[in-house]
Design a protein around this motif. Structure first.
Motif, PDB file in Angstrom:
ATOM      1  N   VAL A 173       9.079  16.770  76.470  1.00 57.44           N
ATOM      2  CA  VAL A 173       8.265  17.545  77.410  1.00 57.44           C
ATOM      3  C   VAL A 173       7.393  18.535  76.651  1.00 57.44           C
ATOM      4  O   VAL A 173       6.199  18.688  76.927  1.00 57.44           O
ATOM      5  N   HIS A 174       7.982  19.209  75.675  1.00 56.32           N
ATOM      6  CA  HIS A 174       7.228  20.181  74.885  1.00 56.32           C
ATOM      7  C   HIS A 174       6.054  19.498  74.171  1.00 56.32           C
ATOM      8  O   HIS A 174       4.928  20.018  74.161  1.00 56.32           O
ATOM      9  N   GLY A 175       6.321  18.340  73.581  1.00 53.71           N
ATOM     10  CA  GLY A 175       5.254  17.615  72.895  1.00 53.71           C
ATOM     11  C   GLY A 175       4.167  17.133  73.832  1.00 53.71           C
ATOM     12  O   GLY A 175       2.983  17.111  73.460  1.00 53.71           O
ATOM     13  N   ALA A 176       4.546  16.750  75.047  1.00 53.05           N
ATOM     14  CA  ALA A 176       3.561  16.252  76.007  1.00 53.05           C
ATOM     15  C   ALA A 176       2.546  17.326  76.376  1.00 53.05           C
ATOM     16  O   ALA A 176       1.368  17.022  76.613  1.00 53.05           O
ATOM     17  N   VAL A 177       2.971  18.582  76.426  1.00 56.58           N
ATOM     18  CA  VAL A 177       2.033  19.669  76.703  1.00 56.58           C
ATOM     19  C   VAL A 177       0.999  19.757  75.584  1.00 56.58           C
ATOM     20  O   VAL A 177      -0.213  19.851  75.831  1.00 56.58           O
ATOM     21  N   THR A 178       1.478  19.692  74.332  1.00 56.50           N
ATOM     22  CA  THR A 178       0.559  19.770  73.197  1.00 56.50           C
ATOM     23  C   THR A 178      -0.424  18.609  73.189  1.00 56.50           C
ATOM     24  O   THR A 178      -1.626  18.792  72.958  1.00 56.50           O
ATOM     25  N   GLY A 179       0.071  17.383  73.431  1.00 52.11           N
ATOM     26  CA  GLY A 179      -0.801  16.222  73.458  1.00 52.11           C
ATOM     27  C   GLY A 179      -1.829  16.300  74.575  1.00 52.11           C
ATOM     28  O   GLY A 179      -2.988  15.916  74.395  1.00 52.11           O
ATOM     29  N   SER A 180      -1.410  16.816  75.727  1.00 52.32           N
ATOM     30  CA  SER A 180      -2.330  16.950  76.856  1.00 52.32           C
ATOM     31  C   SER A 180      -3.454  17.926  76.543  1.00 52.32           C
ATOM     32  O   SER A 180      -4.613  17.711  76.913  1.00 52.32           O
ATOM     33  N   PHE A 181      -3.116  19.009  75.847  1.00 50.06           N
ATOM     34  CA  PHE A 181      -4.132  19.996  75.485  1.00 50.06           C
ATOM     35  C   PHE A 181      -5.068  19.470  74.402  1.00 50.06           C
ATOM     36  O   PHE A 181      -6.293  19.615  74.488  1.00 50.06           O
ATOM     37  N   ALA A 182      -4.500  18.844  73.362  1.00 49.10           N
ATOM     38  CA  ALA A 182      -5.284  18.494  72.176  1.00 49.10           C
ATOM     39  C   ALA A 182      -6.428  17.536  72.494  1.00 49.10           C
ATOM     40  O   ALA A 182      -7.533  17.670  71.957  1.00 49.10           O
ATOM     41  N   THR A 183      -6.178  16.566  73.361  1.00 46.54           N
ATOM     42  CA  THR A 183      -7.207  15.567  73.637  1.00 46.54           C
ATOM     43  C   THR A 183      -8.355  16.113  74.475  1.00 46.54           C
ATOM     44  O   THR A 183      -9.417  15.493  74.540  1.00 46.54           O
ATOM     45  N   ARG A 184      -8.148  17.262  75.121  1.00 46.08           N
ATOM     46  CA  ARG A 184      -9.215  17.819  75.961  1.00 46.08           C
ATOM     47  C   ARG A 184      -9.890  19.028  75.329  1.00 46.08           C
ATOM     48  O   ARG A 184     -10.651  19.736  76.003  1.00 46.08           O
ATOM     49  N   VAL A 185      -9.630  19.277  74.047  1.00 49.37           N
ATOM     50  CA  VAL A 185     -10.284  20.398  73.365  1.00 49.37           C
ATOM     51  C   VAL A 185     -11.806  20.276  73.410  1.00 49.37           C
ATOM     52  O   VAL A 185     -12.502  21.278  73.664  1.00 49.37           O
ATOM     53  N   PRO A 186     -12.399  19.093  73.176  1.00 45.91           N
ATOM     54  CA  PRO A 186     -13.867  19.006  73.302  1.00 45.91           C
ATOM     55  C   PRO A 186     -14.366  19.399  74.693  1.00 45.91           C
ATOM     56  O   PRO A 186     -15.412  20.058  74.828  1.00 45.91           O
ATOM     57  N   TRP A 187     -13.659  18.993  75.747  1.00 47.86           N
ATOM     58  CA  TRP A 187     -14.059  19.363  77.116  1.00 47.86           C
ATOM     59  C   TRP A 187     -13.953  20.874  77.298  1.00 47.86           C
ATOM     60  O   TRP A 187     -14.853  21.508  77.877  1.00 47.86           O
ATOM     61  N   ILE A 188     -12.849  21.456  76.812  1.00 41.66           N
ATOM     62  CA  ILE A 188     -12.655  22.904  76.937  1.00 41.66           C
ATOM     63  C   ILE A 188     -13.746  23.653  76.179  1.00 41.66           C
ATOM     64  O   ILE A 188     -14.270  24.668  76.662  1.00 41.66           O
ATOM     65  N   GLN A 189     -14.109  23.147  75.003  1.00 42.78           N
ATOM     66  CA  GLN A 189     -15.176  23.767  74.225  1.00 42.78           C
ATOM     67  C   GLN A 189     -16.494  23.748  74.992  1.00 42.78           C
ATOM     68  O   GLN A 189     -17.192  24.760  75.068  1.00 42.78           O
TER      69      GLN A 189
END
Length: 403
Positions: free
Chosen positions: A24-40
């Motif tokens: 579960v902890h890792g899934a949060v990180t993976g969910s965030f990392a792939t959307r960094v360009p969108w967040i930027q």
């Protein structure tokens, strides 16, 4: 902790529960990392400003991580993990709703603080279960973290490919992961402090033995943090790929990490910690070279995959070595955890700052140099190869053992 006796069945069940928590902890990180360009893009920040914002998770973690031990002492290990993990999963929603640099920095501060506290709590329980089982499980637990990151990044890849709004994506992911985390925490060991046990100090310097071991972990986690948060940006900006293909690069990175960690315990038992890390460092260095000089999406993606394979088992082995070094294994483990996970949160900011001054290619040149350090200094993990615990009988009750 109190001298509670658990049966072997209960400890094995707790092992699966902790593994689910890691996922579960890792899934949060993976969910965030792939959307960094969108967040930027949504926050309207440059690469340098994004690097500044990504320093705030490190700041939040540095402030909050020392508090995890006190929270566990006050509420008990199970209740503390349940609350801290829920705080982490819900914090996933914050970065994507930030409309500018200031709010993004604040959101990432909370994101990092919750990440650090929950990380310390689940690793402490993982070490406790490993001690009670009498055999190595930390690589497998970290493999479950990578598997969770893979699932999260795969969902993020699909969401990016479909062009979905990251605010909706992260809200749905946070809801699902919060429920999953609460269910998993119901089965972890419910350790309570003894009546005469003093609360741990909020701040304590790690022993000297932990500093060298932590330096190895620093190199590995720096490469991991840089790759997770910047691999998609690297392909999108430097190699001009689509958002979907850029996100798929992060997925490939987490895939190789997950596979290597899940197989890591058997590899280490056969070849030893030092030899394993030396070979791993060579693979990570080769991956870094491919990223820097490849010049094409296929070569760069292969480089990130090799990077993930090379650094996968290093951090679990750092925890194992810390647990067998010095007069106070608990303090050594806490020291190594602080060094390594702070590195992972510092890395994205450092990569962004260097990229703003030079380029992302130069930034990953730094990652490649640090990967060389894994092979060069692997000998400090030799303590993890000595006095390996014996496997306990499967039907015996397992008494409490403090790490």
């Amino acid at each position: 902790m109190s001298a509670v006796v658990y049966s072997a069945v209960e400890v094995r069940r707790a092992r699966f529960a902790v593994a689910a928590v890691f996922a579960v902890h890792g899934a949060v990180t993976g969910s965030f990392a792939t959307r960094v360009p969108w967040i930027q893009d949504h926050a309207g920040v440059s690469a340098g400003q994004l690097g500044l914002a990504l320093a705030f998770p490190a700041l939040g973690a540095s402030v909050a991580m020392p508090l995890a031990g006190g929270i566990s002492h006050r509420f008990g290990a199970r209740a503390a993990l349940r609350g801290l993990l829920a705080l982490w999963t819900l914090a996933l929603t914050l970065p994507s709703i930030a409309p500018n640099l200031l709010t993004l920095c604040l959101a990432l501060f909370v994101y990092g603080a919750s990440a650090g506290m929950s990380d310390v709590a689940m690793n402490a329980l993982g070490v406790e279960v490993e001690n009670r089982l009498g055999k190595s499980i930390m690589s497998g637990l970290h493999g479950m973290w990578s598997a969770g990151a893979l699932i999260g990044s795969a969902a993020g890849t699909l969401a990016a490919h479909l062009g979905s709004d990251a605010r909706l994506h992260h809200a749905l992911a946070a809801a699902v992961l919060t429920v999953a985390g609460l269910v998993a925490c119901a089965w972890v060991l419910d350790l309570q402090p003894a009546e005469d046990e003093d609360p741990p100090p909020r701040f304590a310097l790690p022993p000297r033995s932990a500093l060298l071991i932590g330096a190895i972990g620093f190199c590995a986690v720096f490469a991991e943090g840089a790759s997770l948060d910047w691999s998609a940006v690297y392909l999108k900006d430097e190699l001009e790929t689509s958002a979907g293909l850029a996100a798929a690069c992060t997925t490939g990175f987490t895939l190789t990490m997950a596979l290597a960690r899940l197989a890591g315990d058997k590899v280490v038992d056969r070849f030893g910690s030092v030899r394993t890390v030396r070979v791993s460092g060579a693979l990570a260095t080769l991956g870094g070279v491919l990223i820097v000089v490849g010049g094409s999406p296929v070569v760069a993606m292969s480089g990130f995959a090799l990077m993930g394979l090379g650094i996968a088992v290093v951090v679990p082995l750092c925890f194992a070595a810390a647990g067998r070094s010095g007069a106070n294994p608990s303090l050594a483990i806490a020291g190594v955890a602080t060094i390594t996970y702070t590195s992972g949160l510092v890395a994205p900011s450092a990569i962004g700052t260097l990229a703003q001054a030079t380029s992302l290619v130069v930034s990953f040149g730094l990652v490649t140099v640090l990967s060389c350090g894994l092979a060069a200094f692997a000998g400090v993990l030799r303590a993890g190869d000595r006095d390996r615990p014996k496997i306990s009988k499967p039907d015996a009750a397992v008494p409490d053992r403090r790490p």
